[in-house]
Design a protein around this motif. Structure first.
Motif, PDB file in Angstrom:
ATOM      1  N   VAL A  33      -9.142 -25.695  26.463  1.00  0.00           N
ATOM      2  CA  VAL A  33      -7.833 -25.675  25.799  1.00  0.00           C
ATOM      3  C   VAL A  33      -7.607 -26.972  25.030  1.00  0.00           C
ATOM      4  O   VAL A  33      -7.152 -26.967  23.876  1.00  0.00           O
ATOM      5  N   TYR A  34      -7.929 -28.085  25.660  1.00  0.00           N
ATOM      6  CA  TYR A  34      -7.755 -29.383  25.010  1.00  0.00           C
ATOM      7  C   TYR A  34      -8.590 -29.457  23.730  1.00  0.00           C
ATOM      8  O   TYR A  34      -8.101 -29.875  22.672  1.00  0.00           O
ATOM      9  N   ALA A  35      -9.846 -29.031  23.817  1.00  0.00           N
ATOM     10  CA  ALA A  35     -10.715 -29.041  22.645  1.00  0.00           C
ATOM     11  C   ALA A  35     -10.163 -28.145  21.538  1.00  0.00           C
ATOM     12  O   ALA A  35     -10.120 -28.526  20.355  1.00  0.00           O
ATOM     13  N   THR A  36      -9.720 -26.961  21.916  1.00  0.00           N
ATOM     14  CA  THR A  36      -9.218 -25.990  20.934  1.00  0.00           C
ATOM     15  C   THR A  36      -8.015 -26.520  20.180  1.00  0.00           C
ATOM     16  O   THR A  36      -7.938 -26.436  18.948  1.00  0.00           O
ATOM     17  N   PHE A  37      -7.066 -27.101  20.908  1.00  0.00           N
ATOM     18  CA  PHE A  37      -5.834 -27.538  20.244  1.00  0.00           C
ATOM     19  C   PHE A  37      -6.028 -28.836  19.468  1.00  0.00           C
ATOM     20  O   PHE A  37      -5.300 -29.093  18.500  1.00  0.00           O
ATOM     21  N   LEU A  38      -7.012 -29.651  19.847  1.00  0.00           N
ATOM     22  CA  LEU A  38      -7.374 -30.776  18.988  1.00  0.00           C
ATOM     23  C   LEU A  38      -7.935 -30.271  17.662  1.00  0.00           C
ATOM     24  O   LEU A  38      -7.637 -30.810  16.588  1.00  0.00           O
ATOM     25  N   CYS A  39      -8.738 -29.231  17.734  1.00  0.00           N
ATOM     26  CA  CYS A  39      -9.294 -28.625  16.525  1.00  0.00           C
ATOM     27  C   CYS A  39      -8.182 -28.058  15.642  1.00  0.00           C
ATOM     28  O   CYS A  39      -8.187 -28.230  14.417  1.00  0.00           O
TER      29      CYS A  39
ATOM     30  N   GLY B 205      -7.956 -16.076  29.792  1.00  0.00           N
ATOM     31  CA  GLY B 205      -7.765 -17.392  29.202  1.00  0.00           C
ATOM     32  C   GLY B 205      -8.871 -17.817  28.264  1.00  0.00           C
ATOM     33  O   GLY B 205      -8.622 -18.448  27.229  1.00  0.00           O
ATOM     34  N   TRP B 206     -10.135 -17.462  28.594  1.00  0.00           N
ATOM     35  CA  TRP B 206     -11.260 -17.899  27.783  1.00  0.00           C
ATOM     36  C   TRP B 206     -11.241 -17.259  26.397  1.00  0.00           C
ATOM     37  O   TRP B 206     -11.313 -17.945  25.380  1.00  0.00           O
ATOM     38  N   ASN B 207     -11.139 -15.943  26.359  1.00  0.00           N
ATOM     39  CA  ASN B 207     -11.177 -15.262  25.060  1.00  0.00           C
ATOM     40  C   ASN B 207      -9.900 -15.482  24.265  1.00  0.00           C
ATOM     41  O   ASN B 207      -9.939 -15.576  23.031  1.00  0.00           O
ATOM     42  N   GLU B 208      -8.752 -15.571  24.971  1.00  0.00           N
ATOM     43  CA  GLU B 208      -7.499 -15.840  24.264  1.00  0.00           C
ATOM     44  C   GLU B 208      -7.537 -17.207  23.590  1.00  0.00           C
ATOM     45  O   GLU B 208      -7.076 -17.376  22.459  1.00  0.00           O
ATOM     46  N   THR B 209      -8.084 -18.192  24.280  1.00  0.00           N
ATOM     47  CA  THR B 209      -8.198 -19.527  23.693  1.00  0.00           C
ATOM     48  C   THR B 209      -9.190 -19.522  22.545  1.00  0.00           C
ATOM     49  O   THR B 209      -8.938 -20.105  21.479  1.00  0.00           O
ATOM     50  N   ALA B 210     -10.323 -18.844  22.731  1.00  0.00           N
ATOM     51  CA  ALA B 210     -11.346 -18.800  21.679  1.00  0.00           C
ATOM     52  C   ALA B 210     -10.829 -18.131  20.408  1.00  0.00           C
ATOM     53  O   ALA B 210     -11.205 -18.527  19.296  1.00  0.00           O
ATOM     54  N   ARG B 211      -9.962 -17.140  20.561  1.00  0.00           N
ATOM     55  CA  ARG B 211      -9.448 -16.435  19.381  1.00  0.00           C
ATOM     56  C   ARG B 211      -8.639 -17.367  18.484  1.00  0.00           C
ATOM     57  O   ARG B 211      -8.575 -17.169  17.264  1.00  0.00           O
ATOM     58  N   LEU B 212      -8.008 -18.373  19.075  1.00  0.00           N
ATOM     59  CA  LEU B 212      -7.207 -19.307  18.282  1.00  0.00           C
ATOM     60  C   LEU B 212      -8.065 -20.099  17.298  1.00  0.00           C
ATOM     61  O   LEU B 212      -7.558 -20.621  16.303  1.00  0.00           O
ATOM     62  N   LEU B 213      -9.361 -20.203  17.568  1.00  0.00           N
ATOM     63  CA  LEU B 213     -10.259 -20.963  16.702  1.00  0.00           C
ATOM     64  C   LEU B 213     -10.773 -20.157  15.523  1.00  0.00           C
ATOM     65  O   LEU B 213     -11.355 -20.732  14.598  1.00  0.00           O
ATOM     66  N   LEU B 214     -10.582 -18.839  15.526  1.00  0.00           N
ATOM     67  CA  LEU B 214     -11.083 -18.002  14.431  1.00  0.00           C
ATOM     68  C   LEU B 214     -10.403 -18.385  13.119  1.00  0.00           C
ATOM     69  O   LEU B 214      -9.212 -18.725  13.099  1.00  0.00           O
ATOM     70  N   PRO B 215     -11.122 -18.337  12.007  1.00  0.00           N
ATOM     71  CA  PRO B 215     -10.554 -18.777  10.720  1.00  0.00           C
ATOM     72  C   PRO B 215      -9.282 -18.043  10.323  1.00  0.00           C
ATOM     73  O   PRO B 215      -8.401 -18.619   9.688  1.00  0.00           O
ATOM     74  N   ASP B 216      -9.182 -16.761  10.669  1.00  0.00           N
ATOM     75  CA  ASP B 216      -8.017 -15.980  10.247  1.00  0.00           C
ATOM     76  C   ASP B 216      -6.942 -15.901  11.325  1.00  0.00           C
ATOM     77  O   ASP B 216      -5.985 -15.127  11.211  1.00  0.00           O
ATOM     78  N   SER B 217      -7.068 -16.698  12.379  1.00  0.00           N
ATOM     79  CA  SER B 217      -6.085 -16.668  13.458  1.00  0.00           C
ATOM     80  C   SER B 217      -4.823 -17.415  13.054  1.00  0.00           C
ATOM     81  O   SER B 217      -4.880 -18.469  12.412  1.00  0.00           O
ATOM     82  N   ALA B 218      -3.671 -16.867  13.446  1.00  0.00           N
ATOM     83  CA  ALA B 218      -2.399 -17.533  13.168  1.00  0.00           C
ATOM     84  C   ALA B 218      -2.269 -18.765  14.050  1.00  0.00           C
ATOM     85  O   ALA B 218      -2.418 -18.687  15.271  1.00  0.00           O
ATOM     86  N   ALA B 219      -2.020 -19.904  13.445  1.00  0.00           N
ATOM     87  CA  ALA B 219      -1.937 -21.159  14.194  1.00  0.00           C
ATOM     88  C   ALA B 219      -0.602 -21.256  14.923  1.00  0.00           C
ATOM     89  O   ALA B 219       0.435 -20.887  14.373  1.00  0.00           O
ATOM     90  N   PRO B 220      -0.600 -21.747  16.160  1.00  0.00           N
ATOM     91  CA  PRO B 220       0.668 -21.984  16.865  1.00  0.00           C
ATOM     92  C   PRO B 220       1.485 -23.048  16.130  1.00  0.00           C
ATOM     93  O   PRO B 220       0.953 -23.807  15.310  1.00  0.00           O
ATOM     94  N   ASP B 221       2.764 -23.132  16.439  1.00  0.00           N
ATOM     95  CA  ASP B 221       3.601 -24.142  15.789  1.00  0.00           C
ATOM     96  C   ASP B 221       3.209 -25.537  16.284  1.00  0.00           C
ATOM     97  O   ASP B 221       2.536 -25.704  17.310  1.00  0.00           O
ATOM     98  N   VAL B 222       3.646 -26.539  15.531  1.00  0.00           N
ATOM     99  CA  VAL B 222       3.261 -27.923  15.801  1.00  0.00           C
ATOM    100  C   VAL B 222       3.678 -28.352  17.202  1.00  0.00           C
ATOM    101  O   VAL B 222       2.914 -29.028  17.916  1.00  0.00           O
ATOM    102  N   GLU B 223       4.865 -27.964  17.634  1.00  0.00           N
ATOM    103  CA  GLU B 223       5.341 -28.369  18.956  1.00  0.00           C
ATOM    104  C   GLU B 223       4.450 -27.797  20.057  1.00  0.00           C
ATOM    105  O   GLU B 223       4.113 -28.498  21.023  1.00  0.00           O
ATOM    106  N   THR B 224       4.046 -26.532  19.911  1.00  0.00           N
ATOM    107  CA  THR B 224       3.167 -25.919  20.920  1.00  0.00           C
ATOM    108  C   THR B 224       1.816 -26.625  20.953  1.00  0.00           C
ATOM    109  O   THR B 224       1.252 -26.853  22.028  1.00  0.00           O
ATOM    110  N   VAL B 225       1.291 -26.960  19.784  1.00  0.00           N
ATOM    111  CA  VAL B 225       0.003 -27.661  19.726  1.00  0.00           C
ATOM    112  C   VAL B 225       0.099 -28.994  20.459  1.00  0.00           C
ATOM    113  O   VAL B 225      -0.750 -29.327  21.303  1.00  0.00           O
ATOM    114  N   ASP B 226       1.138 -29.774  20.156  1.00  0.00           N
ATOM    115  CA  ASP B 226       1.284 -31.079  20.804  1.00  0.00           C
ATOM    116  C   ASP B 226       1.502 -30.940  22.303  1.00  0.00           C
ATOM    117  O   ASP B 226       0.952 -31.715  23.101  1.00  0.00           O
TER     118      ASP B 226
END
Length: 480
Positions: A350-356, A301-322
């Motif tokens: 997770v909360y911090a990551t998806f707010l970002c 969970g830690w590294n998977e969440t952190a990877r979402l913050l990388l500049p070249d990471s594919a962003a989840p869809d809006v519904e998943t983020v919300d």
């Protein structure tokens, strides 16, 4: 956390067309956004003071729409009491202190809060009570030395200190309270003891050796406060982390306020409210399981969440983020004790990551999500047990919350908290060279942000005839 994407100006415009209780929901959102913007600026600045005053007016109006017995009234009382107490801590005029104390007492005795938020309310209330006692102590110390030495003053009980001690002991005995809040409660209990001693000094001839020991204890307490970075004000900065009652309730969950007919018919009948019935919530560990399943975090969970913050990471869809933001906030606000420290920290991460991520998708936003995300990231660091293997991963992720345009501005509210954690992580000597270099750079950025904030305060205190203010002011600008 904010449940509206409206800006401060948009909320003000919407309020201009509303009257009566219909104003409650936008007033709550506006008060919270004003508070958040205030905390992102130097507290002594005119803009921060103006935001605080407007937030108080908003919260006061909301409070007026809630009658005795309304289940939401204690939450509103807590927020309004906190704002008034915060203002009192800055200006020490004392005019509204009695009302702030009464509101916080109402919230504590009548409301239901999470253990962590309830503890913070008690510490804030204790601060106000101790401030009341300081005035009495000042009057006592104004006696002449002859009166003090002759023991002509009789000590008397101080209900302010007695109540503060009761509140602080409750905090120290409550499970689930963070170490920072427990440390603050411990220090303030010591302060109560010292002040009681000083109140009773005149009962006997003055003992100079006892006074010396007393001052040494005061000096020791001051060092401990200074080591924490921000003292009581720092605690107040985190009072809305993760949230404060009614201001965090989504629009569709805000209870309807019923305005009754004021006609003659039924005028003498007792009036009441139909309380809003909240749907049952799943246990906290079930909420965490849902969050892990939603984002497929079972393996790492830690590294998977952190990877979402990388500049070249594919962003989840809006519904998943919300959905992730909403679910993570549910986990954080629940007070079920079955969740481990690690899972609590992961929910904050997770909360911090998806707010970002939501901030990145909203290029025209006001930056609130990024600021709240950095605060949630700090909460994740604080919740992790010392020496946890994920700590460097979370600390490294702080870089994702820094704006390329104004990187230090985003650090001002969290710099002191992160600096201590980064110091501790680097002191272990167990990090690889690359990771140590990353954390060292972030530590320097945090120190620079804290120093820049202190420099702005110092500049405001310069005498008018100081000949070189321009250079000092230029030093507060973001580094290129």
């Amino acid at each position: 956390m904010s449940y509206t994407t409206e800006t401060i100006d948009e909320l003000r415009a919407r309020l201009a067309g509303l009257t009566g209780p219909a104003r409650s929901e936008p007033l709550g959102s506006l008060a919270q956004k004003l508070y958040q913007r205030m905390m992102a600026a130097p507290i002594e600045s005119p803009s921060a003071r103006a935001d605080l005053e407007e937030a108080i007016r908003c919260a006061d109006e909301i409070y007026g729409y809630h009658r005795e017995g309304d289940p939401q009234r204690p939450q509103v009382a807590a927020f309004l009491g906190f704002l008034l107490g915060f203002r009192d801590s800055q200006v020490r005029h004392g005019g509204e202190r009695p009302r702030a104390i009464a509101l916080l007492e109402e919230a504590i005795t009548q409301g239901t809060f999470t253990a962590s938020y309830s503890a913070i309310l008690r510490v804030v209330l204790s601060t106000l009570l101790i401030t009341n006692s300081e005035q009495r102590l000042t009057e006592t110390m104004s006696l002449s030395p002859i009166d003090m030495l002759a023991g002509r003053r009789s000590p008397a009980a101080d209900p302010n200190l007695d109540r503060a001690e009761q509140l602080l002991r409750t905090v120290s005995q409550t499970a689930g309270v963070s170490t920072d809040v427990l440390d603050m409660a411990e220090l303030m209990l010591q302060m109560c003891g010292l002040m009681k001693t000083m109140h009773g000094i005149g009962a006997n001839p003055l003992d100079l050796s006892a006074m010396q020991g007393l001052f040494m204890r005061f000096a020791d307490m001051k060092k401990r406060f200074d080591a924490g970075g921000t003292g009581v004000v720092g605690l107040m900065r985190t009072v809305l982390e993760p949230g404060a009652g009614i201001l965090d309730v989504p629009r569709d969950e805000v209870p309807v306020i019923i305005i009754e007919d004021e006609g003659e018919e039924g005028a003498n009948e007792p009036r009441g409210l139909t309380p809003a019935v909240d749907p049952p919530r799943p246990a906290r560990h079930d909420l965490m399981r849902s969050l892990v399943d939603l984002l497929s975090l079972e393996q790492d969970g830690w590294n998977e969440t952190a990877r979402l913050l990388l500049p070249d990471s594919a962003a989840p869809d809006v519904e998943t983020v919300d959905d992730a933001i909403a679910l993570a906030s549910e986990v954080m606000e629940s007070d079920d004790a079955e969740l481990s420290e690690e899972d609590t920290a992961l929910a904050h991460f997770v909360y911090a990551t998806f707010l970002c991520l939501r901030q990145r998708a909203d290029s025209h936003g006001d930056g609130t999500d990024s600021e709240l995300g950095a605060q949630a990231l700090l909460a994740a660091v604080r919740a992790l047990p010392a020496g946890h293997s994920a700590l460097p991963v979370v600390l490294r992720s702080l870089g994702a919350f820094l704006s390329p345009g104004r990187p230090l501005a985003g650090l001002e509210t969290v710099a002191a908290g992160f600096t201590g954690r980064l110091d501790a992580a680097l002191a272990t000597g167990e990090l690889g060279a690359d990771r140590a270099a990353e954390l060292h750079a972030l530590r320097c950025a945090c120190r620079a942000a804290f120093a820049a904030a202190e420099l702005r305060k110092a500049i405001e205190g310069l005498p008018a005839d100081y000949p070189w203010p321009v250079s000092l002011k230029a030093a507060t600008q973001p580094l290129g």
